[in-house]
Design an enzyme around this catalytic site. Structure first.
Site, PDB file in Angstrom:
ATOM      1  N   ASP A   1       0.834  -1.190   0.000  1.00  0.00           N
ATOM      2  CA  ASP A   1       0.000   0.000   0.000  1.00  0.00           C
ATOM      3  C   ASP A   1       0.880   1.255   0.000  1.00  0.00           C
ATOM      4  OD1 ASP A   1      -1.785   2.008   0.757  1.00  0.00           O
ATOM      5  OD2 ASP A   1      -2.908   0.656   2.077  1.00  0.00           O
TER       6      ASP A   1
ATOM      7  N   ALA B   1      -3.997   5.306  -7.849  1.00  0.00           N
ATOM      8  CA  ALA B   1      -5.140   6.153  -7.473  1.00  0.00           C
ATOM      9  C   ALA B   1      -6.410   5.466  -7.929  1.00  0.00           C
ATOM     10  CB  ALA B   1      -5.047   7.522  -8.142  1.00  0.00           C
TER      11      ALA B   1
ATOM     12  N   ASN C   1      -7.602   7.540  -0.446  1.00  0.00           N
ATOM     13  CA  ASN C   1      -6.580   6.902  -1.291  1.00  0.00           C
ATOM     14  C   ASN C   1      -5.750   7.928  -2.067  1.00  0.00           C
ATOM     15  OD1 ASN C   1      -5.605   4.237  -2.275  1.00  0.00           O
ATOM     16  ND2 ASN C   1      -6.045   5.209  -4.227  1.00  0.00           N
TER      17      ASN C   1
ATOM     18  N   TYR D   1     -13.241  12.890  -7.768  1.00  0.00           N
ATOM     19  CA  TYR D   1     -12.032  12.351  -8.399  1.00  0.00           C
ATOM     20  C   TYR D   1     -11.164  13.498  -8.921  1.00  0.00           C
ATOM     21  CZ  TYR D   1      -9.145  10.563 -12.199  1.00  0.00           C
ATOM     22  OH  TYR D   1      -8.093  10.318 -13.039  1.00  0.00           O
TER      23      TYR D   1
ATOM     24  N   PHE E   1      -6.258  13.021 -20.614  1.00  0.00           N
ATOM     25  CA  PHE E   1      -7.644  13.084 -21.032  1.00  0.00           C
ATOM     26  C   PHE E   1      -8.106  11.609 -21.060  1.00  0.00           C
ATOM     27  CE2 PHE E   1      -8.793  17.595 -21.792  1.00  0.00           C
ATOM     28  CZ  PHE E   1      -7.689  18.113 -21.133  1.00  0.00           C
ATOM     29  N   ASN E   2      -8.619  11.047 -22.132  1.00  0.00           N
ATOM     30  CA  ASN E   2      -9.142   9.673 -22.001  1.00  0.00           C
ATOM     31  C   ASN E   2      -8.124   8.635 -22.477  1.00  0.00           C
ATOM     32  OD1 ASN E   2     -11.536  11.468 -21.795  1.00  0.00           O
ATOM     33  ND2 ASN E   2     -12.496   9.489 -21.433  1.00  0.00           N
TER      34      ASN E   2
ATOM     35  N   HIS F   1     -15.113   2.176 -18.213  1.00  0.00           N
ATOM     36  CA  HIS F   1     -14.721   3.015 -19.340  1.00  0.00           C
ATOM     37  C   HIS F   1     -15.404   2.615 -20.639  1.00  0.00           C
ATOM     38  CE1 HIS F   1     -11.360   3.792 -16.466  1.00  0.00           C
ATOM     39  NE2 HIS F   1     -11.724   5.010 -16.796  1.00  0.00           N
TER      40      HIS F   1
ATOM     41  N   ILE G   1     -25.684   4.580 -23.226  1.00  0.00           N
ATOM     42  CA  ILE G   1     -25.126   5.910 -23.529  1.00  0.00           C
ATOM     43  C   ILE G   1     -25.592   6.849 -22.423  1.00  0.00           C
ATOM     44  CG2 ILE G   1     -25.080   7.814 -25.172  1.00  0.00           C
ATOM     45  CD1 ILE G   1     -25.632   5.796 -27.401  1.00  0.00           C
TER      46      ILE G   1
HETATM   47  N1  UDP Z   1     -19.880   6.455 -21.114  1.00  0.00           N
HETATM   48  C1  UDP Z   1     -21.083   5.956 -21.572  1.00  0.00           C
HETATM   49  N2  UDP Z   1     -21.396   4.649 -21.290  1.00  0.00           N
HETATM   50  C2  UDP Z   1     -20.567   3.838 -20.565  1.00  0.00           C
HETATM   51  C3  UDP Z   1     -19.321   4.355 -20.119  1.00  0.00           C
HETATM   52  C4  UDP Z   1     -19.007   5.677 -20.401  1.00  0.00           C
HETATM   53  O1  UDP Z   1     -21.874   6.664 -22.204  1.00  0.00           O
HETATM   54  O2  UDP Z   1     -20.930   2.678 -20.328  1.00  0.00           O
HETATM   55  C5  UDP Z   1     -19.517   7.853 -21.415  1.00  0.00           C
HETATM   56  C6  UDP Z   1     -19.212   8.707 -20.194  1.00  0.00           C
HETATM   57  O3  UDP Z   1     -20.392   9.298 -19.678  1.00  0.00           O
HETATM   58  C7  UDP Z   1     -18.237   9.735 -20.764  1.00  0.00           C
HETATM   59  C8  UDP Z   1     -17.518   8.969 -21.878  1.00  0.00           C
HETATM   60  O4  UDP Z   1     -18.322   7.816 -22.167  1.00  0.00           O
HETATM   61  O5  UDP Z   1     -18.945  10.803 -21.365  1.00  0.00           O
HETATM   62  C9  UDP Z   1     -16.145   8.474 -21.466  1.00  0.00           C
HETATM   63  O6  UDP Z   1     -16.277   7.863 -20.189  1.00  0.00           O
HETATM   64  P1  UDP Z   1     -15.120   7.029 -19.528  1.00  0.00           P
HETATM   65  O7  UDP Z   1     -15.675   6.444 -18.257  1.00  0.00           O
HETATM   66  O8  UDP Z   1     -14.554   6.071 -20.524  1.00  0.00           O
HETATM   67  O9  UDP Z   1     -13.982   8.090 -19.225  1.00  0.00           O
HETATM   68  P2  UDP Z   1     -14.018   9.487 -18.404  1.00  0.00           P
HETATM   69  O10 UDP Z   1     -14.366  10.539 -19.409  1.00  0.00           O
HETATM   70  O11 UDP Z   1     -14.996   9.357 -17.297  1.00  0.00           O
HETATM   71  O12 UDP Z   1     -12.618   9.608 -17.925  1.00  0.00           O
END
Ligand code: UDP
Length: 329
Positions: free
Chosen positions: A50, A74, A91, A140, A168-169, A188, A206
């Site tokens: 940890d 994290a 955490n 977060y 970003f993503n 995700h 969605i």
């Molecule tokens: N999202 C969605 N359906 C899902 C998972 C995510 O519509 O089952 C959308 C979420 O609301 C965001 C985008 O996809 O607008 C990316 O989300 P993710 O959790 O992958 O990454 P984040 O942007 O939260 O870091």
């Protein structure tokens, strides 16, 4: 000299570990296995434990000569952080403060920190530059912003040099095919969409179709995990060369909506992906797109997998060949 990587068995951490090991760095990989996988170690020296365990940290810092810490460990699920903020603050903040305390006690003064686009909240301008106002819409993002602020004060007071990379993503998988994304539970978008393509899930929800975006679904900037990992190497080299503390946004500068991601995934996989409209997810901003000009200019970052079809293709290769991920959870 060794690099201590926290959370190096997780998704982004394991991709950075692989590049470090490939470069011949000695990597001490501290992970509590809450989300990590031993199969993601890529030959690093794994310590299960940890980051909030001061005794364990003392023993690591006395056993190895640590040059720098890459701090990935994290929790990172936006929706969960709204429902259970305590989990995030304990955490992501309290335990990180213990890590910093033990770094300073051992005289280790370089950190590369995994931050996030979620520090910004709803953007006022897009693409988002580093100095954009910060107003996180979820715990977060707030936990990551707090740690950036703490790091800045620790630099001022103790000379700790740090680089925050605001992802970003993060998406895709290492082109070697040996590591990839495997979260349990998975939150995700891209892995969920690919699970539908694999027949592991019936459909993707969605989260909101009434956002103020062109097609009503949220827009995000998807950046390949290996490109992110490369940015960590560049940041490490810069700190080793005496760079001052800095913050960089990490994206590709182009936004894709949830519906566009599903369409591209259908093209890449050749499968129909069932999608249904659902409620908005708490804590989501409508649109997050990065300006990453600063890291390109200052550190020479050049993304190799910048377009969404390539990103999803690498993720698809991983998911197709590892339908149960690392198979340990
Ligand atoms: N999202 C969605 N359906 C899902 C998972 C995510 O519509 O089952 C959308 C979420 O609301 C965001 C985008 O996809 O607008 C990316 O989300 P993710 O959790 O992958 O990454 P984040 O942007 O939260 O870091």
């Amino acid at each position: 000299m060794a690099i201590l990587v926290t959370g190096g068995l997780g998704y982004v951490g394991s991709h950075a570990v692989k590049l470090l090991v490939d470069r011949g760095e000695q990597v001490i990989n501290l992970d509590d296995l809450s989300y990590g996988h031993v199969g993601a170690a890529s030959g690093s020296e794994v310590v299960i434990g940890d980051i909030g365990d001061a005794g364990l940290l003392k023993s690591i810092f006395s056993k190895y000569t640590i040059d720098a810490v890459m701090h990935f460990a994290a929790f990172a699920a936006v929706g969960e952080s709204v429902e259970n903020p305590q989990k995030y603050y304990i955490n992501n903040i309290s335990k990180s403060i213990v890590l910093l305390q033990e770094m300073l006690a051992a005289g280790v003064k370089k950190m590369i920190f995994s931050s996030t686009a979620a520090v910004f909240g709803e953007p006022q301008v897009v693409p988002i530059p580093e100095d954009h106002p910060k107003d996180p819409t979820n715990p977060y993002g707030r936990s990551k912003l707090m740690l950036e602020e703490i790091l800045s004060e620790y630099d001022h007071a103790y000379g700790l040099k740090w680089t925050a990379l605001r992802y970003f993503n993060a998406s895709g998988a290492d082109p070697s095919g040996t590591i990839g994304e495997d979260h349990t539970p998975e939150h995700h978008l891209i892995p969920i969409v690919l699970d539908v393509a694999l027949g592991k899930r019936e459909k993707v929800s969605i989260f909101g179709t009434d956002w103020p975006t062109p097609d009503g679904t949220c827009v995000r900037d998807y950046v390949h995990v290996t490109d992110l990992a490369n940015a960590h190497i560049l940041a490490l080299e810069a700190l080793r060369s005496g760079a001052s503390s800095n913050v960089y946004n990490m994206g590709n500068g182009s936004g894709y909506s949830v519906k566009e991601v599903i369409t591209v995934a259908e093209e890449v996989t050749g499968k129909k992906i069932a999608a249904v409209p659902a409620e908005r997810r708490a804590g989501d901003p409508a649109r997050l797109v990065a300006s990453s000009e600063k890291i390109k200019k200052e550190l020479g970052w050049k993304p190799q997998f910048a377009d969404l079809p390539t990103i999803i293709s690498t993720a698809w290769e991983w998911h197709k060949n590892h339908p149960n991920g690392f198979g340990d959870k």
